[in-house]
Design a protein around this motif. Structure first.
Motif, PDB file in Angstrom:
ATOM      1  N   CYS A  16       0.843  -1.209   0.000  1.00  0.00           N
ATOM      2  CA  CYS A  16       0.000   0.000   0.000  1.00  0.00           C
ATOM      3  C   CYS A  16       0.865   1.239   0.000  1.00  0.00           C
ATOM      4  O   CYS A  16       0.550   2.219  -0.676  1.00  0.00           O
ATOM      5  N   CYS A  62       1.039   4.218  -2.716  1.00  0.00           N
ATOM      6  CA  CYS A  62       0.863   5.586  -2.235  1.00  0.00           C
ATOM      7  C   CYS A  62       2.045   6.446  -2.643  1.00  0.00           C
ATOM      8  O   CYS A  62       1.849   7.591  -3.070  1.00  0.00           O
ATOM      9  N   ILE A 106      -4.070   6.923   1.140  1.00  0.00           N
ATOM     10  CA  ILE A 106      -3.981   5.495   0.787  1.00  0.00           C
ATOM     11  C   ILE A 106      -2.949   4.792   1.668  1.00  0.00           C
ATOM     12  O   ILE A 106      -3.186   3.696   2.192  1.00  0.00           O
ATOM     13  N   MET A 156      -7.204  -4.691   0.680  1.00  0.00           N
ATOM     14  CA  MET A 156      -6.587  -3.388   0.857  1.00  0.00           C
ATOM     15  C   MET A 156      -5.677  -3.040  -0.300  1.00  0.00           C
ATOM     16  O   MET A 156      -5.646  -1.918  -0.783  1.00  0.00           O
ATOM     17  N   SER A 210      -7.544  -2.486  -3.955  1.00  0.00           N
ATOM     18  CA  SER A 210      -8.328  -1.255  -3.976  1.00  0.00           C
ATOM     19  C   SER A 210      -7.415  -0.038  -3.826  1.00  0.00           C
ATOM     20  O   SER A 210      -7.710   1.019  -4.393  1.00  0.00           O
ATOM     21  N   SER A 211      -6.290  -0.177  -3.110  1.00  0.00           N
ATOM     22  CA  SER A 211      -5.323   0.937  -3.065  1.00  0.00           C
ATOM     23  C   SER A 211      -4.729   1.194  -4.431  1.00  0.00           C
ATOM     24  O   SER A 211      -4.510   2.346  -4.814  1.00  0.00           O
ATOM     25  N   ALA A 230      -7.364   3.028  -6.393  1.00  0.00           N
ATOM     26  CA  ALA A 230      -7.533   4.390  -5.900  1.00  0.00           C
ATOM     27  C   ALA A 230      -6.325   5.247  -6.273  1.00  0.00           C
ATOM     28  O   ALA A 230      -6.471   6.405  -6.656  1.00  0.00           O
ATOM     29  N   SER A 257     -10.766   3.375  -2.072  1.00  0.00           N
ATOM     30  CA  SER A 257      -9.875   2.825  -1.052  1.00  0.00           C
ATOM     31  C   SER A 257     -10.606   2.648   0.271  1.00  0.00           C
ATOM     32  O   SER A 257     -10.274   1.753   1.060  1.00  0.00           O
ATOM     33  N   GLY A 306     -12.185  -0.794   0.306  1.00  0.00           N
ATOM     34  CA  GLY A 306     -11.203  -1.814   0.671  1.00  0.00           C
ATOM     35  C   GLY A 306     -10.931  -1.820   2.165  1.00  0.00           C
ATOM     36  O   GLY A 306     -10.807  -2.869   2.788  1.00  0.00           O
ATOM     37  N   GLY A 310     -11.237   1.924  -9.950  1.00  0.00           N
ATOM     38  CA  GLY A 310     -10.276   3.014  -9.830  1.00  0.00           C
ATOM     39  C   GLY A 310      -9.605   3.327 -11.153  1.00  0.00           C
ATOM     40  O   GLY A 310      -9.361   4.493 -11.491  1.00  0.00           O
TER      41      GLY A 310
END
Lengths: 207, 166
Positions: A153, A157, A192, B28, B31-32, B35, B71, B74, B113
């Motif tokens: 993640c 990000c 995020i 997570m 979906s991140s 996004a 996000s 998620g 997304g």
């Protein structure tokens, strides 16, 4: 016509790199079908593999992937933003100090990974007497997936914040009132990484 | 002397939480990714159109907000699944149910997304030329957002089907 060089293999030739995925998939399929049809299909045991890897290995892979991938995302974001920032700063040097905030947003992503790795490390101990219990396995799995989630993640990000920061620098060089509005996009991008941090904390908190 | 590893032949084997945790991670993660793609791709369009029409920029931030909501989908399913994970009395069936829930939310969020990103980029550039396109932009973005919602619906329904009979 002779001025252009084309990669022409004389019609119908294929390079190795374009064939490689098909070769790999058909090779794996062949091996799988052979095992299935000759009655040794049960040798492909996912659960046995998962239990045969030590819980210490799972935990430490998770911790290292957490910090490694987060820092990788931060690095990626920093070079994307930094390249645009300095490039746009050639003709508009006033933007440089204000746009360093985009680079700080990317650095924060690396700090998230660092903090989570330190939190996970505090849960490690060398409990060899109970290493084959369900709780020990659960701790290994939880630290692995929490670390991987947080790391990936934060990677996403970092890239997002980097590209948004690059757009902010270029827009700021055109017209300095645009900077604050494009900064809103960067803030949306950095949440995020925060969500990844929350999930990592939740999953490892039960360990 | 350490004991041998437990035999994985019952309905609640020790490796069952591995799959539940894989569901949390994939929800997570994917979906991140969706996004993030939506945010930066529409952000490029917004920054570009802002140099010509800065007064339209605040309304043009809608694709970025909608990508952020992906996000959140998620996060919601990850929190739900993570709350149901336990080291013991967690059946393999529940592990796969949670994996399915997480994958469904994650992969639909990735697709939604991606759509929001491409649509947002092109639509805000058109909005800079023709301000009457605002309603059309919002309609198309809503249809893209609802794809992620479908995944969340399936994930929530799957989550209610978990049962830990050992």
């Amino acid at each position: 016509m002779g001025a252009y060089s084309t990669r022409d293999n004389g019609g119908g030739g294929y390079s190795l790199s374009s064939l490689l995925p098909y070769v790999a998939i058909s090779g794996l399929g062949f091996v799988g079908l052979y095992m299935l049809l000759t009655g040794s299909g049960e040798q492909f045991a996912v659960g046995e593999f998962i239990l045969s890897v030590s819980p210490h290995m799972w935990s430490l892979l998770g911790i290292s992937l957490c910090v490694g991938l987060s820092v990788g995302g931060a690095a990626w974001g920093i070079f994307i933003t930094g390249a645009s920032l300095v490039g746009a700063g050639v003709h508009a040097p006033r933007i440089v100090t204000k746009n360093l905030i985009s680079i700080i947003f990317c650095e924060v992503v690396a700090i998230y990974g660092l903090i989570m790795a330190i939190v996970f490390t505090s849960k490690l101990n060398n409990d060899n007497d109970t290493i084959t219990s369900s709780e020990a396995y659960y701790k290994g799995f939880a630290l692995f997936w929490a670390g991987l989630t947080t790391g990936l993640c934060n990677l996403v990000c970092g890239v997002t914040v980097g590209i948004s920061g690059s757009s902010a620098a270029l827009a700021d060089a055109q017209d300095s009132q645009l900077f604050v509005k494009v900064l809103v996009i960067e803030i949306f991008g950095s949440i995020i990484g925060l969500f990844g941090l929350i999930v990592g904390l939740l999953v490892s908190g039960k360990v | 002397m350490a004991t041998l590893p437990p035999i994985a032949s019952d309905y609640c084997p020790p490796f069952a939480p591995f799959f539940g945790l894989m569901g949390v991670a994939s929800a997570m993660l994917f979906s991140s990714m969706g996004a993030g793609y939506g945010t930066f791709k529409s952000g490029i369009g917004i920054a570009g159109m802002g140099t010509f029409r800065p007064e339209l920029m605040m309304k043009a931030l809608i694709p970025v907000v909608m990508a952020g909501i992906i996000s959140v989908y998620g996060l919601v399913i990850s929190v739900l699944i993570a709350g149901a994970l336990t080291p013991s009395s967690y059946s393999l069936y529940t592990g796969f149910v949670h994996l399915g829930a997480g994958l469904s939310v994650g992969l639909t969020g990735l697709a939604a997304g991606y759509a929001i990103g491409v649509v947002g980029d092109v639509c805000v550039r058109g909005y800079a030329y023709q301000p009457r396109l605002f309603v059309a932009m919002v309609l198309v973005l809503i249809f893209a957002e609802v794809l992620g919602l479908y995944g969340l619906i399936v994930g929530l329904i799957l989550n209610t089907k978990s049962s830990n009979l050992c």
